[in-house]
Design an enzyme around this catalytic site. Structure first.
Site, short mmCIF file in Angstrom:
data_model
loop_
_atom_site.label_atom_id
_atom_site.label_comp_id
_atom_site.label_asym_id
_atom_site.label_seq_id
_atom_site.Cartn_x
_atom_site.Cartn_y
_atom_site.Cartn_z
N PHE A 149 0.81 -1.09 0.05
CA PHE A 149 0.05 -0.03 -0.04
C PHE A 149 0.72 1.05 -0.08
O PHE A 149 1.56 1.57 1.12
CB PHE A 149 -0.82 0.02 1.16
CG PHE A 149 -1.77 1.39 1.25
CD1 PHE A 149 -2.96 1.34 0.21
CD2 PHE A 149 -1.44 2.40 1.83
CE1 PHE A 149 -3.81 2.49 0.43
CE2 PHE A 149 -2.32 3.75 1.71
CZ PHE A 149 -3.41 3.61 0.96
N ASP A 234 9.37 2.83 1.81
CA ASP A 234 8.26 3.85 2.38
C ASP A 234 8.01 3.49 3.90
O ASP A 234 7.61 2.51 4.12
CB ASP A 234 7.01 3.32 1.45
CG ASP A 234 5.71 3.98 1.84
OD1 ASP A 234 5.71 4.68 2.77
OD2 ASP A 234 4.88 3.69 0.86
N LYS A 263 2.55 11.06 7.21
CA LYS A 263 1.67 10.92 8.57
C LYS A 263 1.98 11.17 9.56
O LYS A 263 1.82 12.74 9.77
CB LYS A 263 1.37 9.19 8.59
CG LYS A 263 0.58 8.51 7.56
CD LYS A 263 -0.05 7.25 7.84
CE LYS A 263 -1.08 6.81 6.79
NZ LYS A 263 -0.73 6.05 5.83
C1 LIG Z 1 -0.81 6.19 4.48
C2 LIG Z 1 0.32 5.62 3.45
C3 LIG Z 1 0.45 6.28 2.21
C4 LIG Z 1 -0.31 7.22 1.60
O1 LIG Z 1 -0.29 8.40 2.33
P1 LIG Z 1 -1.63 9.62 2.19
O2 LIG Z 1 -1.20 10.74 3.05
O3 LIG Z 1 -2.63 8.96 2.50
O4 LIG Z 1 -1.45 9.80 0.82
C5 LIG Z 1 1.69 5.64 1.50
N1 LIG Z 1 2.35 4.66 1.91
C6 LIG Z 1 2.01 3.99 3.28
C7 LIG Z 1 3.00 2.90 3.66
C8 LIG Z 1 1.05 4.41 3.86
O5 LIG Z 1 0.73 3.66 5.12
#
Ligand SMILES: *Cc1c(COP(=O)(O)O)cnc(C)c1O
Length: 407
Positions: A149, A234, A263
């Protein structure tokens, strides 16, 4: 426009019905309408209190309205909020320096949301592949993992393996190869002269807190080095203290070439994300080639700097480690009592519920009735990720509520 008193007095049920009538139905929220919050506690419109065990998908690692973060935001609101990058602002340098020092990666590209950070990294890796690695024009590939994700944009869902996230949104962006997660041989086999980067979550959050085997991340690091491609971690959800270390890759002493944060970087106040990279990699971006109206704005930079300062104390990482042991102990005690398995690192757990007891959604609803907010992911898994400020007693309360909701 000011809200009329009538409107502010609407009940939870009325507000939920009103949302239902006007909002896109791209979410299925639990039926709670939060009106106030502090620390790990939220309060609904009727004054009912709940322990927040989701923490905004880890955007609230420091709890709701952490006093240091709120103070930084207030100070900045009274001074300067937005300049655009057409001009410099007096907060951005300090934010970037702090972030570089915290992560050990010297070059910073500030963005806003996580998806934007991922998109930026895709662009950065492709440009690096053409200009530095010498990949033929438009042939660069990026290797990603099954179950990933990384966000919701059209390019990002192009390499999702979740049909719900992808279905109906094509045509998709080419240039991605999907390999099974936690399978080093499969990943190595996918790397070739076209590979710009491997883009990976050190722990897959949305997939249900899926933790790869010990040695996998170090193996990915070694494989990417040998293949002459970049490693992009990520850490938008796994980073910033959640797992007991500043970054999840720290558990294997892995240093990625490119690191994505988001986040919690915004302290639960404003959306703040960043791409961090080796200087020679970031150097491929020149004026006009990438940007963002809001990225690096002084309000975001002030809040982000305060987040970096909190993490520099090490207190939150320590708490996540210590309380993570308490969490693990509590979940172990529930094995066979409605819990069929769990995975955890630090204050982060994916808990698999016996499908005979109910779906993850059912358990989330029962937890809500017990005064605990959590969210299911993928059917029968509940994700537990409280603010790192939670006390041992509050964690015990949450675990007791989970036990009760499984009876
Ligand atoms: C939440 C998340 C995203 C996307 O972040 P947004 O601020 O919602 O666009 C990307 N990668 C990971 C691992 C995430 O948990």
């Amino acid at each position: 426009m000011t809200l009329t008193p009538e409107r502010t007095r609407r009940s939870s049920a009325e507000l939920i019905a009103a949302e239902d009538g006007v909002l896109a139905h791209n979410y299925h929220p639990l039926p709670v309408v939060v009106a106030r919050a502090e620390g790990v506690w939220v309060e609904d419109v009727e004054g009912r209190r709940y322990l927040d065990m989701l923490a905004g998908y880890s955007a609230l690692n420091f709890g709701h309205r952490h006093p240091d973060l709120i103070a930084a935001a207030h100070r900045q609101l009274d001074a300067l909020t937005l300049t655009s990058r057409a001009f410099h602002n007096d907060r951005l340098a300090g934010f970037a320096e702090g972030l570089a020092e915290l992560t050990g990666l010297p070059a910073v590209l500030p963005m806003n949301t996580g998806a934007e950070a991922v998109e930026s990294a895709v662009k950065l890796a492709r440009k690096w592949a053409y200009e530095v690695k010498g990949v033929a024009p438009d042939r660069a590939t990026i290797v990603v993992a099954d179950g990933n994700f990384h966000g919701r944009t059209t390019t990002i869902v192009s390499f999702s393996t979740d049909e719900t996230a992808r279905g109906g949104f094509g045509p998709f962006t080419p240039g991605f190869r999907v390999v099974p997660y936690n399978d080093l041989a499969a990943l190595e086999a996918a790397l070739d002269e076209t590979t710009a980067a491997v883009l990976i979550e050190p722990i897959q959050g949305e997939a249900g807190v899926v933790i790869p085997d010990d040695g996998y991340l170090a193996g990915v690091r070694e494989a990417t080095r040998r293949a002459g491609c970049l490693l992009i971690a990520d850490e938008i959800q796994s980073g910033l203290g959640r797992t007991g270390t500043t970054l999840a890759v720290d558990h294997e002493s892995v240093r990625p070439d490119v690191l994505l944060l988001g986040k919690a970087l915004g302290g639960g106040i404003v959306p703040v994300s960043a791409v961090l990279a080796r200087s020679d990699v970031m150097a491929v971006l020149r004026p006009g080639e990438h940007g963002s109206t809001f990225g690096g704005n002084p309000l975001s930079a002030a809040v982000g700097s305060a987040v970096v300062d909190l993490l520099a104390t090490g207190e939150f990482q320590r708490r996540a480690t210590e309380l993570g042991e308490v969490l693990r102990g509590g979940l172990t005690a529930l094995l066979g009592k409605g819990v069929v398995g769990f995975r955890s690192r630090g204050l982060w757990a994916g808990v698999d519920i016996d499908p005979a007891i109910g779906t993850g959604r059912h358990i989330s609803e029962r937890l809500m009735a017990e005064g605990v907010l959590a969210k299911d992911t993928h059917g029968s898994t509940i994700r537990i990720a409280p603010p790192l400020t939670i006390t041992e007693e509050e964690l015990a309360t949450a675990l007791a509520a989970l036990e009760k909701s499984l009876r």
